[in-house]
Design a protein around this motif. Structure first.
Motif, short mmCIF file in Angstrom:
data_model
loop_
_atom_site.label_atom_id
_atom_site.label_comp_id
_atom_site.label_asym_id
_atom_site.label_seq_id
_atom_site.Cartn_x
_atom_site.Cartn_y
_atom_site.Cartn_z
N PRO A 147 0.84 -1.21 0.00
CA PRO A 147 0.00 0.00 0.00
C PRO A 147 0.87 1.25 0.00
N ASN A 151 -2.55 5.58 1.77
CA ASN A 151 -3.45 4.55 2.29
C ASN A 151 -3.16 4.30 3.77
N SER A 154 -3.34 7.61 6.08
CA SER A 154 -4.43 8.47 5.59
C SER A 154 -4.78 9.60 6.56
N GLN A 166 -7.78 2.19 -2.19
CA GLN A 166 -6.75 1.23 -2.58
C GLN A 166 -7.00 -0.15 -1.97
N GLU A 167 -7.56 -0.19 -0.79
CA GLU A 167 -7.82 -1.49 -0.16
C GLU A 167 -8.85 -2.28 -0.96
#
Length: 393
Positions: A147, A151, A154, A166-167
């Motif tokens: 990541p 991400n 954050s 992104q997850e």
């Protein structure tokens, strides 16, 4: 009345003079842009600059030519570094905390925006990875997607900053790959240490500490015998690193931070290495190129930067051989793997034009690791070409 007419004439004269000066300024600026030679590489931003595209009917018809030409003019603009810095300062005064896809977070953190996936290209890449696994079904394969800082960190983004999820993208990639390719959860390891210095403040890479925590997760997943690894200690090789995100955005240009490497506490326990840069036909006995510490891109200390193919041979007591297909995030993690493999072949699909089937056969590869940061992987246009045809697109 006479004074009024004189004032009007004076204002008209001033406006004409200003207009003339503006026209002269524009002409001089255009002339400078014409006379200044195009540059191929930006040392400050550590990237290749867009070159003048070739004019073609298909390019005009598709709109590709104008997009490429716009990027070309943006990259080759005279005094570009000055104007980027100037724009950044004006934006900060106006309260804006994003520049060229980089957010200015708190605690001097610069965070690269999360890339939006190129769905069609990513689909081709994932299909190529699955087919590659089927062709070598007896060889275990692993996928580690790292990541990006925006991400994991954050909470350091500026207020109201909006990024891609992104997850969710990683979950979709994991599902598409299926259980034949073992997923290495780097995100879990990084989240557990998010309060530590696991990403650089001014660069898009993770730090060596972040890579170390991901290596620990990788070792568990790959069932590596960590008793073979000596105890490590970290020490800074420079305290003057200012990364590419600073150059790209114009933020934190005076901020300097350290780069660490990890070495065995007992020197005699270190695995000896011979590092061969295959296409360049050069060899060295170290994983670190200290000459890079004198340059702008000090992160190139690790493996000397990015090369098409690197062959690392070690004195490790094993016959296992690992193929790493990667981007630059892998460069500072690979040194942690040398105690476990007799040979590590490192391929960067962005630069590799050989036949990967020959690599698999001639080097008797026993494991394969795909190691990318999320932003690079979802936009990559090289993986499928290398895995399917032995060539990049």
């Amino acid at each position: 009345m006479k004074q009024t007419r004189q004032r009007k004439k004076g204002k008209l004269y001033n406006r004409k003079a200003m207009a003339l000066l503006f026209i002269v300024f524009l002409m001089l600026f255009c002339l400078v842009n014409v006379l200044v030679r195009d540059k191929e590489f930006s040392e400050k931003e550590n990237r290749m600059l867009e070159q003048k595209p070739k004019l073609s009917w298909s390019g005009i018809e598709s709109g590709r030519y104008m997009k490429q030409y716009e990027s070309y003019k943006s990259d080759q603009f005279a005094g570009r570094n000055f104007w980027v810095a100037f724009k950044t300062r004006v934006d900060l005064i106006a309260g804006r905390r994003e520049s060229n896809g980089v957010f200015k977070g708190d605690n001097n953190y610069l965070l690269e925006d999360i890339a939006k996936p190129n769905q069609e290209q990513m689909k081709q890449n994932l299909k190529a990875i699955r087919e590659f696994e089927k062709e070598y079904k007896d060889i275990p394969m692993y996928m580690m997607l790292v990541p990006n800082a925006a991400n994991i960190l954050s909470e350091r983004l500026p207020n109201f900053a909006v990024t891609e999820n992104q997850e969710a993208t990683f979950d979709a990639i994991k599902k598409t790959l299926g259980d034949k390719i073992t997923w290495v959860d780097a995100g879990k390891a990084l989240k557990a240490h998010k309060k530590e210095e696991i990403y650089y403040h001014t660069d898009h890479h993770w730090t060596t500490l972040g890579a170390y925590y991901a290596y620990e997760e990788l070792a568990k997943t790959m069932k590596l015998d960590t008793s073979k690894s000596p105890k490590l200690k970290a020490y800074a090789v420079t305290n003057a690193f200012n990364g590419t995100l600073s150059a790209t955005s114009g933020y934190e240009t005076g901020y300097e931070e350290p780069i660490y490497i990890y070495v065995p506490e007992k020197e005699k326990e270190a695995a000896q290495v011979v590092v061969s840069y295959v296409d360049e036909k050069k060899k060295t006995a170290t994983l670190y190129d200290r000459s890079k510490l004198k340059e702008k891109d000090k992160y190139a200390l690790f493996l000397g930067g990015n090369y098409s193919m690197i062959d690392i041979r070690t004195t490790a007591d094993t016959t296992d051989r690992l193929l790493v297909i990667k981007d630059s995030y892998a460069n500072c993690l690979i040194p942690f793997l040398t105690p476990y493999y007799r040979e590590i072949i490192v391929l960067d699909p962005r630069y590799y034009y050989g036949d990967i089937k020959e690599v698999m056969k001639e080097n008797k590869i026993s494991s394969v690791l795909f190691l990318y940061n999320g932003n690079t992987f979802v936009e990559d246009n090289s993986i499928s070409g290398v895995l399917q045809n032995g060539e990049t697109e």
